[in-house]
Design a protein around this motif. Sequence first.
Motif, PDB file in Angstrom:
ATOM      1  N   ASP A 294       5.681   7.180  -0.515  1.00 13.18           N
ATOM      2  CA  ASP A 294       5.504   6.572   0.802  1.00 13.18           C
ATOM      3  C   ASP A 294       5.727   7.553   1.942  1.00 13.18           C
TER       4      ASP A 294
ATOM      5  N   GLU B  72       0.536   3.960  -5.492  1.00 17.04           N
ATOM      6  CA  GLU B  72       1.358   3.165  -6.401  1.00 17.04           C
ATOM      7  C   GLU B  72       2.803   3.533  -6.171  1.00 17.04           C
ATOM      8  N   SER B  73       3.682   2.562  -6.414  1.00 16.18           N
ATOM      9  CA  SER B  73       5.090   2.841  -6.190  1.00 16.18           C
ATOM     10  C   SER B  73       5.628   3.642  -7.366  1.00 16.18           C
TER      11      SER B  73
ATOM     12  N   THR C 127       4.873 -10.100  -3.686  1.00 18.85           N
ATOM     13  CA  THR C 127       5.157  -9.120  -2.635  1.00 18.85           C
ATOM     14  C   THR C 127       4.052  -9.127  -1.581  1.00 18.85           C
TER      15      THR C 127
ATOM     16  N   ALA D 270      -0.398   2.344   2.894  1.00 14.19           N
ATOM     17  CA  ALA D 270       0.539   2.194   1.773  1.00 14.19           C
ATOM     18  C   ALA D 270       0.333   3.352   0.821  1.00 14.19           C
ATOM     19  N   GLY D 271       1.221   3.454  -0.163  1.00 16.79           N
ATOM     20  CA  GLY D 271       1.039   4.440  -1.217  1.00 16.79           C
ATOM     21  C   GLY D 271       0.052   3.907  -2.239  1.00 16.79           C
TER      22      GLY D 271
ATOM     23  N   MET E  85       9.641  -4.803   2.090  1.00 19.79           N
ATOM     24  CA  MET E  85      10.275  -5.979   1.532  1.00 19.79           C
ATOM     25  C   MET E  85      11.231  -5.483   0.456  1.00 19.79           C
TER      26      MET E  85
ATOM     27  N   MET F 145       6.339   0.291   2.830  1.00 21.13           N
ATOM     28  CA  MET F 145       7.076   1.309   2.112  1.00 21.13           C
ATOM     29  C   MET F 145       8.169   0.672   1.267  1.00 21.13           C
ATOM     30  N   LYS F 146       8.526   1.383   0.251  1.00 26.12           N
ATOM     31  CA  LYS F 146       9.435   0.810  -0.719  1.00 26.12           C
ATOM     32  C   LYS F 146      10.660   1.691  -0.925  1.00 26.12           C
TER      33      LYS F 146
ATOM     34  N   TYR G 279       4.893   1.010 -10.152  1.00 26.06           N
ATOM     35  CA  TYR G 279       3.525   1.528 -10.323  1.00 26.06           C
ATOM     36  C   TYR G 279       2.488   0.516 -10.792  1.00 26.06           C
ATOM     37  N   THR G 280       2.519  -0.670 -10.187  1.00 26.73           N
ATOM     38  CA  THR G 280       1.433  -1.600 -10.508  1.00 26.73           C
ATOM     39  C   THR G 280       0.159  -1.144  -9.810  1.00 26.73           C
ATOM     40  N   GLY G 281       0.311  -0.580  -8.626  1.00 31.77           N
ATOM     41  CA  GLY G 281      -0.859  -0.067  -7.930  1.00 31.77           C
ATOM     42  C   GLY G 281      -1.806  -1.121  -7.396  1.00 31.77           C
ATOM     43  N   THR G 282      -1.404  -2.368  -7.428  1.00 33.33           N
ATOM     44  CA  THR G 282      -2.329  -3.411  -6.986  1.00 33.33           C
ATOM     45  C   THR G 282      -1.847  -4.145  -5.748  1.00 33.33           C
ATOM     46  N   MET G 283      -0.581  -3.960  -5.386  1.00 32.33           N
ATOM     47  CA  MET G 283      -0.049  -4.685  -4.238  1.00 32.33           C
ATOM     48  C   MET G 283      -0.913  -4.473  -2.991  1.00 32.33           C
TER      49      MET G 283
HETATM   50  N1  LIG Z   1       8.256  -4.314  -1.508  1.00 33.28           N
HETATM   51  C1  LIG Z   1       7.390  -3.555  -0.822  1.00 33.28           C
HETATM   52  N2  LIG Z   1       7.500  -3.458   0.529  1.00 33.28           N
HETATM   53  C2  LIG Z   1       6.622  -2.700   1.238  1.00 33.28           C
HETATM   54  N3  LIG Z   1       5.641  -1.984   0.675  1.00 33.28           N
HETATM   55  C3  LIG Z   1       5.496  -2.040  -0.658  1.00 33.28           C
HETATM   56  C4  LIG Z   1       6.344  -2.828  -1.476  1.00 33.28           C
HETATM   57  N4  LIG Z   1       5.958  -2.693  -2.757  1.00 33.28           N
HETATM   58  C5  LIG Z   1       4.912  -1.847  -2.750  1.00 33.28           C
HETATM   59  N5  LIG Z   1       4.623  -1.443  -1.494  1.00 33.28           N
HETATM   60  C6  LIG Z   1       3.576  -0.492  -1.075  1.00 33.28           C
HETATM   61  O1  LIG Z   1       2.488  -0.610  -1.978  1.00 33.28           O
HETATM   62  C7  LIG Z   1       2.283   0.616  -2.686  1.00 33.28           C
HETATM   63  C8  LIG Z   1       1.859   0.315  -4.110  1.00 33.28           C
HETATM   64  O2  LIG Z   1       2.900  -0.359  -4.774  1.00 33.28           O
HETATM   65  P1  LIG Z   1       2.769  -0.978  -6.230  1.00 33.28           P
HETATM   66  O3  LIG Z   1       1.622  -1.929  -6.237  1.00 33.28           O
HETATM   67  O4  LIG Z   1       4.096  -1.638  -6.446  1.00 33.28           O
HETATM   68  O5  LIG Z   1       2.534   0.150  -7.189  1.00 33.28           O
HETATM   69  C9  LIG Z   1       3.588   1.355  -2.563  1.00 33.28           C
HETATM   70  O6  LIG Z   1       3.363   2.759  -2.638  1.00 33.28           O
HETATM   71  C10 LIG Z   1       4.076   0.934  -1.183  1.00 33.28           C
HETATM   72  O7  LIG Z   1       3.466   1.691  -0.154  1.00 33.28           O
END
Ligand SMILES: Nc1ncnc2c1ncn2[C@@H]1O[C@H](COP(=O)(O)O)[C@@H](O)[C@H]1O
Lengths: 245, 322
Positions: free
Chosen positions: A31, A111-112, A90, A108-109, A54, A1-2, A116-120
């Motif tokens: 999240d 995308e944040s 990350t 996880a979500g 993180m 979660m972020k 909003y990269t959506g790839t983490m």
């Molecule tokens: N720094 C972080 N720490 C923990 N979970 C993360 C973090 N960044 C992203 N996530 C999780 O990954 C999902 C997609 O994030 P993102 O790829 O940044 O769009 C988010 O909705 C979070 O659930």
Amino acid sequence: MKHVPDPNLPVELDGGRLRRDGVQCVLDPGDEFGVEAGLRLVEEHGGEVTLVSMGPPAAAEAIKRGLSMGAHRGLLISDDALAGADALATATVLAAALGGRDFDLIIAGVESTDGYTGTMPSTLAELLGLPQLTFATSLSVTGSSVRVDRQSPDGYQVVECPLPALVTVTAGVNEPRYPSFKGIMAAKKKPMEELALGDLAVELDVRQKVVQVTQAEERRAGQVVAADGDTAGRIADLLAEAKVI
Amino acid sequence: MAGVWVYAEVTSDGGVDTAALEILTKARTLGGELAAVALGPGASAAAGRLGEHGAATVYASDDEVFADYVAQPAAHALHHLVEKHAPELILFATNYDSRDIAGRLSAKTGSPLMSNATDLLGLDRARTAVAGGATLVDVALEGSPRLVLVRPKSFKAEPSGGAAELVPVDVDVPGELRLAKRVERHEAAASGPRLEDAGVVLAGGRGLGEAGNFKLLDELASLIPNAAVGATRAVVDAGWVPYAYQIGQTGKAVKPDVYIAAGISGATQHIVGMKGAKRVVAINKDDDAPIFQMADFGVVGDALKVLEQLIDEVRSRTGGAP
Ligand SMILES: Nc1ncnc2c1ncn2[C@@H]1O[C@H](COP(=O)(O)O)[C@@H](O)[C@H]1O
Ligand SMILES: Cc1cc2nc3c(=O)[nH]c(=O)nc-3n(C[C@H](O)[C@H](O)[C@H](O)COP(=O)(O)OP(=O)(O)OC[C@H]3O[C@@H](n4cnc5c(N)ncnc54)[C@H](O)[C@@H]3O)c2cc1C
């Protein structure tokens, strides 16, 4: 979660990046669905929900919010050197922190709200050698497998895989609960583990950097009128001018 | 010779995702040897279309495994191809499967992955738009292969008339990567034009009040040739209309000649999906709604009333036939 800048406040940019310091931050609303999904699974099958983030030390607030919703423990990975980490960095840090621990499911979500990269999540799944079920609009666990309805452009697909696995949930997968007063009080006593980069065997190098920021040509507002007897006629004129009717 | 690859999603009848053709069209201008990768049933048959849009080579496998199992087999095959041919840049469309595949490949190759690109500036540079498109951010990428996810509708697909050499992909997908299995598909292509191809988009938001009121948009769409109905995420999440209607950051990108927003506030995540529209009409009862800042014609009033009048007006002008 972020932990992210409150999406209800206007976006502030700093050299093409989102400004994070001095900005009111909250648990990413996206999240909350993940926390809720975890809580429901544990209510049904037993076990514990651990919240992992993180981020800067203030990200502990996001974890606390989830703990007050009912999650059991928190894990915060925080280090000055992680500021500006991209999705791969990350995922690398989270994989290092989670590898070797005992879990059935990572949620996880999709995308944040801020990055909003959506790839983490899929990068994390790959690093941990897990299958991933993304874009879940519903989620259930039976025995040792997890099954989701996975949103698709024209409907949905049902996808399943064995545990352990990683799932990303969309808004709409559930209705997240509000923390109760009791939950908020209980959260204060729940265990919170903190790690720094030095505790993990990872090496990071940043290979994406912002080189230029420009303002796009803004679309200009046209005429705004109050609705009256002519309104429909004027819209129809515009459709005719555009040669679509 | 620098290699630029485009990962193309294909359908079993040999159809190619339009976004892949858009990206190929743009990639032709970047310099370098252009190839496409297509995995799953229909891949070989898609080579013709991919070649027409500029791919000199198409790496293809028709193996069912790529359709039956999500992401892992395709990421594995791409990694295999990367090790063999060492491309410098791999471009993906921001689609469901591609996003997962690119994310996994980033972990395998240790390469940076940039998301949400709206323009490609070179072999190591791409642009993204933030704050609802108001700010453009150029990002430099290092390492190889560099991976970029490009938003659909960022470019216009135009054939260049070439032909591709078809190179079969011969890769064994081990059992341990056959995990996330698609067991059912509930997908129906909507009747009428696809939202992303429609010339007129009639979009509704929470301001329509309730699900049943979307029938006003349906009725209006039935009177206008090549019109489709769309929605905001707020109403999709509320279950008023299927997800396929969603326009915006996590939905579809549309570029119609006319876009009518009824009861839509104009959140940045919605705007990024429709700001390419040629003309924007907004109907909102709040004269402060952000959508008015980008509307060519804004109407402050009740969307339901205005839509009812508009239906009558269009019907009387067209005689009721679309
Ligand atoms: N720094 C972080 N720490 C923990 N979970 C993360 C973090 N960044 C992203 N996530 C999780 O990954 C999902 C997609 O994030 P993102 O790829 O940044 O769009 C988010 O909705 C979070 O659930
Ligand atoms: C990570 C993330 C991704 C997102 N992706 C998307 C996306 O892809 N697409 C998307 O659309 N949103 C997306 N959103 C949500 C977005 O932020 C907004 O919440 C959403 O677009 C608002 O939808 P809306 O305009 O229908 O509702 P609201 O913001 O509630 O606006 C309703 C509007 O209707 C007006 N209104 C009320 N009654 C009437 C009436 N009778 N007549 C006329 N007007 C009336 C009100 O004045 C108001 O302006 C995303 C959010 C996040 C955090």
